[in-house]
Scaffold this motif. Structure first.
Motif, PDB file in Angstrom:
ATOM      1  N   ALA A 137       0.831  -1.214   0.000  1.00 47.31           N
ATOM      2  CA  ALA A 137       0.000   0.000   0.000  1.00 47.31           C
ATOM      3  C   ALA A 137       0.859   1.256   0.000  1.00 47.31           C
ATOM      4  O   ALA A 137       0.758   2.111   0.885  1.00 47.31           O
TER       5      ALA A 137
ATOM      6  N   ASP B 285      -2.232  -6.800  -4.164  1.00 49.03           N
ATOM      7  CA  ASP B 285      -3.415  -6.628  -3.326  1.00 49.03           C
ATOM      8  C   ASP B 285      -3.209  -7.565  -2.141  1.00 49.03           C
ATOM      9  O   ASP B 285      -3.080  -8.788  -2.326  1.00 49.03           O
ATOM     10  N   ALA B 286      -3.182  -6.986  -0.949  1.00 47.08           N
ATOM     11  CA  ALA B 286      -2.851  -7.783   0.240  1.00 47.08           C
ATOM     12  C   ALA B 286      -3.795  -8.961   0.431  1.00 47.08           C
ATOM     13  O   ALA B 286      -3.422  -9.959   1.048  1.00 47.08           O
TER      14      ALA B 286
ATOM     15  N   ASP C   4       1.277  -1.299  -4.881  1.00 44.65           N
ATOM     16  CA  ASP C   4      -0.094  -0.839  -4.636  1.00 44.65           C
ATOM     17  C   ASP C   4      -1.004  -1.540  -5.639  1.00 44.65           C
ATOM     18  O   ASP C   4      -0.603  -1.743  -6.786  1.00 44.65           O
ATOM     19  N   PRO C   5      -2.235  -1.878  -5.230  1.00 45.73           N
ATOM     20  CA  PRO C   5      -3.151  -2.509  -6.188  1.00 45.73           C
ATOM     21  C   PRO C   5      -3.778  -1.516  -7.172  1.00 45.73           C
ATOM     22  O   PRO C   5      -4.331  -1.917  -8.193  1.00 45.73           O
TER      23      PRO C   5
ATOM     24  N   ILE D 134       1.806   1.331   5.825  1.00 47.17           N
ATOM     25  CA  ILE D 134       1.512   2.619   6.459  1.00 47.17           C
ATOM     26  C   ILE D 134       0.110   3.082   6.068  1.00 47.17           C
ATOM     27  O   ILE D 134      -0.192   3.210   4.872  1.00 47.17           O
TER      28      ILE D 134
HETATM   29  C1  LIG Z   1      -4.535   6.095   2.805  1.00 45.78           C
HETATM   30  S1  LIG Z   1      -3.665   5.319   1.544  1.00 45.78           S
HETATM   31  C2  LIG Z   1      -2.042   5.210   2.283  1.00 45.78           C
HETATM   32  C3  LIG Z   1      -0.975   5.195   1.254  1.00 45.78           C
HETATM   33  C4  LIG Z   1       0.462   5.371   1.780  1.00 45.78           C
HETATM   34  N1  LIG Z   1       0.896   4.227   2.527  1.00 45.78           N
HETATM   35  C5  LIG Z   1       0.580   6.627   2.588  1.00 45.78           C
HETATM   36  O1  LIG Z   1       0.782   6.544   3.804  1.00 45.78           O
HETATM   37  O2  LIG Z   1       0.468   7.708   2.005  1.00 45.78           O
HETATM   38  C6  LIG Z   1      -4.262   3.661   1.588  1.00 45.78           C
HETATM   39  C7  LIG Z   1      -3.623   2.767   0.571  1.00 45.78           C
HETATM   40  O3  LIG Z   1      -4.042   1.422   0.781  1.00 45.78           O
HETATM   41  C8  LIG Z   1      -4.127   0.803  -0.472  1.00 45.78           C
HETATM   42  N2  LIG Z   1      -4.928  -0.411  -0.335  1.00 45.78           N
HETATM   43  C9  LIG Z   1      -6.254  -0.498  -0.104  1.00 45.78           C
HETATM   44  N3  LIG Z   1      -6.644  -1.776  -0.076  1.00 45.78           N
HETATM   45  C10 LIG Z   1      -5.514  -2.519  -0.268  1.00 45.78           C
HETATM   46  C11 LIG Z   1      -5.255  -3.912  -0.347  1.00 45.78           C
HETATM   47  N4  LIG Z   1      -6.248  -4.809  -0.232  1.00 45.78           N
HETATM   48  N5  LIG Z   1      -3.990  -4.326  -0.572  1.00 45.78           N
HETATM   49  C12 LIG Z   1      -2.991  -3.423  -0.689  1.00 45.78           C
HETATM   50  N6  LIG Z   1      -3.185  -2.094  -0.630  1.00 45.78           N
HETATM   51  C13 LIG Z   1      -4.430  -1.651  -0.424  1.00 45.78           C
HETATM   52  C14 LIG Z   1      -4.723   1.879  -1.371  1.00 45.78           C
HETATM   53  O4  LIG Z   1      -4.554   1.613  -2.742  1.00 45.78           O
HETATM   54  C15 LIG Z   1      -3.952   3.107  -0.884  1.00 45.78           C
HETATM   55  O5  LIG Z   1      -2.755   3.267  -1.592  1.00 45.78           O
END
Ligand SMILES: C[S@@+](CC[C@H](N)C(=O)[O-])C[C@H]1O[C@@H](n2cnc3c(N)ncnc32)[C@H](O)[C@@H]1O
Length: 207
Positions: free
Chosen positions: A37, A88-89, A60-61, A109
């Protein structure tokens, strides 16, 4: 025409230095770090430039965010910052697993509360699958403790998250720890961070 697809998230500028201080202390001295993410990619560029003995693998997905990560990488090319992966986690096999790269740490994060709970379950399952023995899982974000918010601002944030998506919301720290421990990840430390956030650090057990 060369469009600049870099995206900006203001919070990353505020939280990156406090997060870096914790990462420097808890990460293995060198090795490969997978970020789940990565969002805009601002963190990836910053951490790769500061953690020069490590290799940073952002992911990131969301394809638009992967474009942003790649754009940030192009503006700040570094040998230890790798192209963004599509992960995608929640999936049962992450694309990095095919690459046979040993993963010494995973950083995640501000995702667990802005994704359905199954993303947390998938993150822990993936950490169990791919972390080397003794590897570190680093989480950052707001948490409830024993079901209670730790600050009014977190409660308001939680309400706004749930209004946007009923499957999102500030998680209970004890629930996250329980899922991690079920996946062989032992809680090492909880660090109080600015703006009512926590760093939560787990270590993969060697058995
Ligand atoms: C609030 S953003 C945070 C992004 C970054 N880590 C930051 O702190 O700026 C949330 C992130 O979670 C990712 N995300 C949501 N569901 C996810 C999943 N199932 N697997 C991986 N990433 C995911 C979104 O694409 C997004 O980039």
């Amino acid at each position: 025409m060369n469009l600049d697809t870099r995206r900006y998230a203001a919070a990353t500028q505020r939280n990156r230095q406090p997060i870096l201080e914790v990462l420097k202390r808890v990460l293995p001295p060198e090795g490969n770090i997978l970020e789940i993410a990565s969002g805009t990619g601002q963190h990836a560029v910053f951490f790769a430039s500061e953690l020069v003995s490590h290799h940073w693998y952002p992911s990131d997905p969301d394809p638009l965010l992967r474009d942003s990560i790649e754009a940030w990488r192009n503006h700040n090319p570094r040998e230890n910052l790798h192209p963004p992966l599509d992960i995608d986690a929640t999936t049962s096999c992450w694309s990095i697993e095919n690459k046979k790269i040993p993963i010494n740490a995973i950083a995640n994060i501000n995702m667990i509360h802005i994704a359905p709970w199954k993303a947390c379950l998938g993150l822990m399952a993936g950490a169990h699958r791919i972390l080397s023995a003794g590897g570190i899982l680093y989480l950052y974000g707001p948490y409830k403790k024993n079901g209670q918010h730790t600050a009014e601002s977190n409660e308001i944030f939680d309400y706004s998250l749930r209004s946007r998506n009923s499957q999102w919301g500030v998680r209970n720290l004890e629930d996250v720890v329980a899922v991690a421990e079920a996946e062989g990840l032992e809680l090492q430390e909880v660090v109080t961070m600015p703006a009512n956030n926590l760093s939560v650090i787990f270590q993969k057990q060697s058995f």
